[in-house]
Design an enzyme around this catalytic site. Sequence first.
Site, mmCIF file in Angstrom:
data_model
loop_
_atom_site.group_PDB
_atom_site.id
_atom_site.type_symbol
_atom_site.label_atom_id
_atom_site.label_comp_id
_atom_site.label_asym_id
_atom_site.label_seq_id
_atom_site.Cartn_x
_atom_site.Cartn_y
_atom_site.Cartn_z
ATOM 1 N N PHE A 120 58.183 40.047 46.202
ATOM 2 C CA PHE A 120 57.573 39.470 47.418
ATOM 3 C C PHE A 120 57.211 38.005 47.209
ATOM 4 C CE2 PHE A 120 53.766 40.491 45.014
ATOM 5 C CZ PHE A 120 52.899 39.457 45.333
ATOM 6 N N ASP A 150 59.471 40.346 39.374
ATOM 7 C CA ASP A 150 58.722 39.116 39.599
ATOM 8 C C ASP A 150 59.656 37.951 39.316
ATOM 9 O OD1 ASP A 150 56.869 37.050 39.728
ATOM 10 O OD2 ASP A 150 55.586 37.807 38.111
ATOM 11 N N SER A 206 48.132 35.738 37.234
ATOM 12 C CA SER A 206 48.852 34.687 37.950
ATOM 13 C C SER A 206 48.282 33.313 37.563
ATOM 14 C CB SER A 206 48.810 34.942 39.455
ATOM 15 O OG SER A 206 49.677 34.068 40.138
ATOM 16 N N GLY A 241 46.095 33.324 42.648
ATOM 17 C CA GLY A 241 46.142 32.665 43.947
ATOM 18 C C GLY A 241 46.817 31.308 43.920
#
Length: 337
Positions: free
Chosen positions: A224, A275, A172, A89
């Site tokens: 994305f 990515d 992440s 996040g």
Amino acid sequence: MSGHAAPAPHVVEDYRGVIQLLSDGTVVRSDAGAGAGALLPPEDFPDVPGVQWKDLVYDATHGLKLRVYRPPTAGDAERLPVLVCFHGGGYCLGTFEKPSFHCCCQRLASELRAVVLSADYRLGPEHRLPAAIDDGAAVLSWLRDQAMSGPGADSWLAESADFSRVFVAGESAGGNMSHHVAVLIGSGQLTVDPLRVAGYMLLTPFFGGVERAPSEAEPPAGAFFTPDMSDKLWRLSLPEGATRDHPVANPFGPDSPSLAAVAFPPVLVVVAGRDILHDRTVHYAARLKEMEKPVELVTFEEEKHLFLSLQPWSEPANELIRVMKRFIHKDEGSNNF
């Protein structure tokens, strides 16, 4: 007295309508922004049969909790490895309660045959870095205290946990945090005895730098997660005025301490081909290998950032869990596969 009213606070940073930082320091959060929809897959996340979970407080001062998962039939007859997980996040978003991440942790507990601890941590911009990394260290300290408590530990840990086989993983931002926890322990800044951290798993980790990596300058098709999104998350999470070469973001930046003397157990680094962080992550693994650290790099060429938690029942997620299982159980013989 002047008749002029003070100007109303204005937005100085906006992350896809989900987080807005105002000029007076106020932070406005919304679940209705574009970012929320982009990161929430339109699918159900069924519970994994037999997996139990409960929430515990690991830092009462900051009101921080973690969720403990244990697999079916876990008990005192079998000692299981412990997997500490940190969610992603961008250090600004996320929680262990997010349905897709909750589903991932259930799968990991069941299929890895492990006790899983999924911890929340403080988020920016309300709590800027290194607050989250301090919280990651606090999780390991809490687990160390559990190991020292013997029968006085939480009953699930006392019954099932093998404190000599602790693994730290994150996706992440959680992967970034796992790296920094590894450095704290491996440099002696964080003492965790009698725990033994047997390995780290960095899953599409969130790193940064002022100079663009090639996959950031020219994002792969289908990515994305964009450089603009990454930049904003770093601006919202790093100390005010810091650049992306801050040591938290860039472990090999101009102001980052050398890792040559840091003792690392085996490290699994997972990179996604679609990515923007692909090249930066490959560079991270290569630098550790140059220092003769025990690093394994696994690439999922067709996948995107956060592919495990965004699609926890996909075939790539299945394969990643198999990779993680091999990593955790590699010293126990082939009957674990």
